[in-house]
Design an enzyme around this catalytic site. Structure first.
Site, PDB file in Angstrom:
ATOM      1  N   LYS A  20     -11.425  -4.563   2.491  1.00 39.03           N
ATOM      2  CA  LYS A  20     -10.133  -3.558   1.605  1.00 39.03           C
ATOM      3  C   LYS A  20     -11.036  -1.861   2.152  1.00 39.03           C
ATOM      4  CE  LYS A  20      -8.281  -2.023  -2.611  1.00 39.03           C
ATOM      5  NZ  LYS A  20      -7.190  -2.415  -2.931  1.00 39.03           N
ATOM      6  N   ALA A  45      -3.065  -3.169  -9.389  1.00 39.44           N
ATOM      7  CA  ALA A  45      -2.930  -1.589  -8.732  1.00 39.44           C
ATOM      8  C   ALA A  45      -4.524  -1.133  -9.633  1.00 39.44           C
ATOM      9  CB  ALA A  45      -2.270  -1.150 -10.217  1.00 39.44           C
ATOM     10  N   CYS A 103      -1.098   3.090  -0.065  1.00 43.08           N
ATOM     11  CA  CYS A 103      -0.943   2.495  -0.853  1.00 43.08           C
ATOM     12  C   CYS A 103      -0.135   2.651  -2.083  1.00 43.08           C
ATOM     13  CB  CYS A 103      -2.556   2.418  -1.499  1.00 43.08           C
ATOM     14  SG  CYS A 103      -2.838   2.220  -2.896  1.00 43.08           S
ATOM     15  N   ASN A 165       2.312  -3.262   3.275  1.00 42.61           N
ATOM     16  CA  ASN A 165       1.577  -2.902   2.582  1.00 42.61           C
ATOM     17  C   ASN A 165       2.087  -3.612   0.779  1.00 42.61           C
ATOM     18  OD1 ASN A 165      -0.277  -2.909   0.330  1.00 42.61           O
ATOM     19  ND2 ASN A 165      -0.600  -1.072   2.165  1.00 42.61           N
TER      20      ASN A 165
HETATM   21  C1  DHB Z   1      -3.967  -1.096  -3.977  1.00 40.84           C
HETATM   22  C2  DHB Z   1      -3.868  -0.833  -2.616  1.00 40.84           C
HETATM   23  C3  DHB Z   1      -3.127  -0.886  -1.331  1.00 40.84           C
HETATM   24  O1  DHB Z   1      -2.863  -0.429  -0.577  1.00 40.84           O
HETATM   25  C4  DHB Z   1      -1.971  -2.428  -2.054  1.00 40.84           C
HETATM   26  O2  DHB Z   1      -1.180  -2.645  -1.416  1.00 40.84           O
HETATM   27  C5  DHB Z   1      -2.290  -2.952  -3.420  1.00 40.84           C
HETATM   28  C6  DHB Z   1      -2.892  -1.601  -4.386  1.00 40.84           C
HETATM   29  C7  DHB Z   1      -4.913  -0.104  -4.826  1.00 40.84           C
HETATM   30  O3  DHB Z   1      -5.822  -0.245  -4.765  1.00 40.84           O
HETATM   31  O4  DHB Z   1      -4.529  -0.226  -6.038  1.00 40.84           O
END
Ligand code: DHB
Length: 278
Positions: A20, A45, A103, A165
């Protein structure tokens, strides 16, 4: 994700694990609810919750001691922060870095980094200069022209493009008459994302020379083969771990092997991008 969980991914048959994303300092992330199941996938999210690169190095050291190939996913809010985290992760022996400038759920400035080709080129270039490791740049599908961003990453010296992503999306609770997620919007992953991800891989493959890592809705070997035929050399699996369990990696790997054998191919590379050939 902790070292024991990532070790289970490796034991499940993955060639490597991607962490992560970690940033320069601890982040709480968004309050709950942060995840909701939707038609064909998941909306999340989380808000990039993480303990900070300094703490996370311990988990990476444990993975390396266990012999697990590790791709360190990382983010920052500026060029300096990206470089700082890249150096920290390189210092504990990650095998490669995945630069997450895409993200969908964070503060404006940070969320928009990956939509601007000049930023992507600059951040990629600075990270490549700072560390002696392969750098994969993970792109957002939430742009008008993903190829323009892929080209910028390539110019910056990226070793590969990770596409894609999550797709920015929304779920509504009709009883509460409010968005389900505390962040209002979230990133869509899982089978519903796959056709979008395949289109992105296809477009990028037509325009850049570096390898592509396909990601978005792979839950079986057919999905993986689709990505390979579109031009990805490798695939990543995320959401399907929740629906199929850790065995998904072995099932997909064995399925690809079976497909190659049945169709007279010896190696994965023989089918990479094959769907483009006239
Ligand atoms: C999150 C981060 C990401 O890169 C993604 O694709 C979805 C969610 C996050 O931590 O909110």
């Amino acid at each position: 994700m902790s070292a024991p969980l990532l070790s289970r991914v490796y034991e499940g048959g993955a060639g490597a694990v991607v962490t992560k994303s970690v940033g320069p300092r601890p982040r709480m992330g968004h309050p709950n609810p942060t995840v909701v199941a939707v038609e064909g996938g998941l909306l999340n999210a989380m808000g990039l919750p993480n303990p900070g690169a300094g703490y996370f190095t311990g988990e990476i050291e444990r993975l390396k001691e266990a012999g697990v190939p590790v791709v360190g996913s990382f983010f920052g809010a500026s060029v300096e922060e990206f470089v700082e985290v890249a150096r920290t992760l390189a210092g504990v022996g990650v095998d490669a870095l995945e630069l997450n400038c895409s993200c969908p759920n964070v503060e404006e400035e940070m969320g928009l980094l990956g939509s601007d080709p000049a930023n992507v080129e600059r951040i990629t270039g600075a990270v490549k200069e700072a560390v002696n490791l392969p750098v994969f740049v993970k792109l957002t599908p939430n742009v008008a022209d993903i190829v323009e961003i892929a080209r910028a990453a390539e110019r910056g010296g990226a070793d590969a493009i990770t596409a894609v992503n999550t797709l920015k999306a929304l779920a509504i609770d009709v009883d509460l008459r409010r968005p389900v997620l505390s962040n209002t919007t979230g990133g869509l992953s899982g089978p519903a994302l796959k056709p979008v991800a395949l289109r992105c891989v296809w477009e990028i493959a037509e325009c850049v020379d570096i390898p592509i890592i396909g990601v978005g809705g792979v839950s079986g070997w057919r999905d993986a083969v689709e990505f390979l035929l579109c031009g990805a050399s490798v695939v990543e699996i995320g959401t399907a771990v929740m629906t199929r369990g850790f065995e998904v990696f072995r099932e997909v790997a064995e399925g690809i092997r079976g497909y190659l054998a049945q169709n007279g191919f010896k190696e994965v590379r023989e089918i990479v991008g094959l769907a483009h050939e006239a």
